[in-house]
Design an enzyme around this catalytic site. Structure first.
Site: not given
Ligand code: UDP
Length: 385
Positions: A175, A251, A281, A302, A350, A352
């Protein structure tokens, strides 16, 4: 309007709303059953009573797509404001730019690389243990090498998913892009934006049709299906079948709300990459609506954890070893007549927001084409496996 039995939609999130609207526009009577006290599912937005800030109640949702029809569709129901997602991450006591880009690489390694130098440098560090990475960890090591993997992905991913990245599929990391320039846009899609009045107002507009009745606080189960011409269910697939084969892994998220006078972090999303920090985050919601002005600020810290029976499911985990269990639910669903499973929870994927809308449009159109030609509707238009 047809005199036939109404169609039931389970869940008033994006899938349910788009299917309901498409069918109602074609003359069907539609009843939408929502177990929660609001529409819009997990993209629900609401004004924070104390600060007046529009809050993404179940975590940040930024609309981005390459699908022109989906973009036109959402713009029919909401006024979109331009919005680019620029995410920062805190790792080892420093703040970096995400997704990993030339700024991140130069800052992390203390260098001043040009793009081609950085590309060669990262290529040297990339670990190509396998030619076709299957797990998240293999993919990350092949993509950015061990140092960047450990600084930005390993701890975050363990916290987010509750398991080692070697148990997770490579698709999760796919992603995220890796950039050898200073572009820090989190997404690369052509169309990006935020609905000015939030997603709940947009979903309300989609559902606003004389052929649609919405019932909040009204759970719907398999036993309720018989009085409807067809059911489209965006409820969790395992719950529809009373968890016959055990719970599919999800989750869930906990949000710790706090307020701040002024600007807490200077951006909408700050990730915390270190395993030692328990949360993943912090989102500062007023930055999702930069066209608004608020003196006060509301933030959500979060944290992800395993989803229990009473928790709200967010992310389907889809561990490799869960495939067999999922296959049994898919077989059960296939034997169901007059029910079609849709969306993130109905198909255990998963998704979007733009993909959810695309699939919902395709699903409703398939139903309409099928009723015209006598073709039965399948349990899944997009199968989980
Ligand atoms: N991820 C990570 N570090 C970050 C951001 C994302 O390791 O700082 C990994 C993490 O496993 C996450 C995946 O990349 O589930 C996809 O990130 P995305 O931002 O798409 O997650 P979402 O916004 O769907 O929570």
């Amino acid at each position: 309007m047809t005199g036939a039995a109404p169609i039931a939609i389970v869940g008033a999130g994006l899938s349910g709303a788009v299917i309901a609207r498409t069918l109602a526009d074609a003359g069907h009577r539609v009843e939408v059953f929502e177990s929660r006290d609001h529409i819009a599912g997990n993209c629900h937005t609401a004004r924070d009573a104390e600060t007046g800030v529009l809050v993404h109640v179940y975590g940040p949702h930024i609309f981005h797509t390459d699908d022109a029809e989906v973009w036109d569709y959402v713009n029919r129901f909401a006024r979109f404001r331009p919005y680019r997602n620029r995410v920062k991450t805190t790792s080892g006591g420093q703040v970096y730019s995400l997704p990993v880009n030339l700024h991140t690489i130069n800052q992390f390694f203390g260098r001043t690389f040009r793009p081609d130098e950085a590309r060669a440098f990262i290529a040297q560090r990339a670990e190509r243990g396998t030619t076709d990475p299957v797990t998240f960890e293999e993919q990350a090591l092949a993509f950015v090498g061990r140092e960047l993997y450990e600084a930005f992905f390993k701890g975050y991913t363990e916290k987010q998913w509750g398991c080692p990245p070697s148990d997770l599929p490579a698709s999760i990391l796919k992603r995220l892009p890796l950039r050898f320039n200073y572009d820090d846009d989190y997404f690369f899609h052509r169309f990006q934006g935020m609905p000015e009045e939030g997603y709940t107002a947009m979903v309300a507009a989609i559902l606003d049709h004389p052929g649609i009745a919405v019932h909040l606080n009204t759970p719907f189960s398999r036993a309720d299906a018989s009085s409807f011409a067809h059911v489209f269910s965006s409820a969790p697939l395992d719950k529809w079948f009373d968890i016959t084969y055990g719970s599919l892994g999800y989750r869930t998220l906990d949000f710790e709300r706090f307020t701040y006078e002024g600007d807490y972090q200077g951006c909408a999303v700050m990730n915390y990459a270190d395993a030692a920090v328990p949360y993943t985050r912090v989102t500062e919601h007023k930055h999702f609506a930069p066209w608004e002005s608020h003196a006060g600020s509301v933030c959500y810290r979060e944290t992800a954890r395993a989803c229990g029976p009473l928790d709200i499911p967010y992310y389907p985990i889809r561990l490799v070893r869960e495939k067999e269990q999922l296959a049994r639910y898919v077989a059960l669903a296939a034997s169901e007549t007059r029910t079609t499973f849709v969306g993130r929870l109905g198909t255990y994927r998963y998704l979007d927001m733009d993909v959810t809308i695309r699939e919902a449009l395709d699903c409703a159109r398939r139903y309409l084409a099928g009723t015209a030609s006598g073709q039965p509707m399948p349990a899944f238009v997009t199968p989980p496996l």
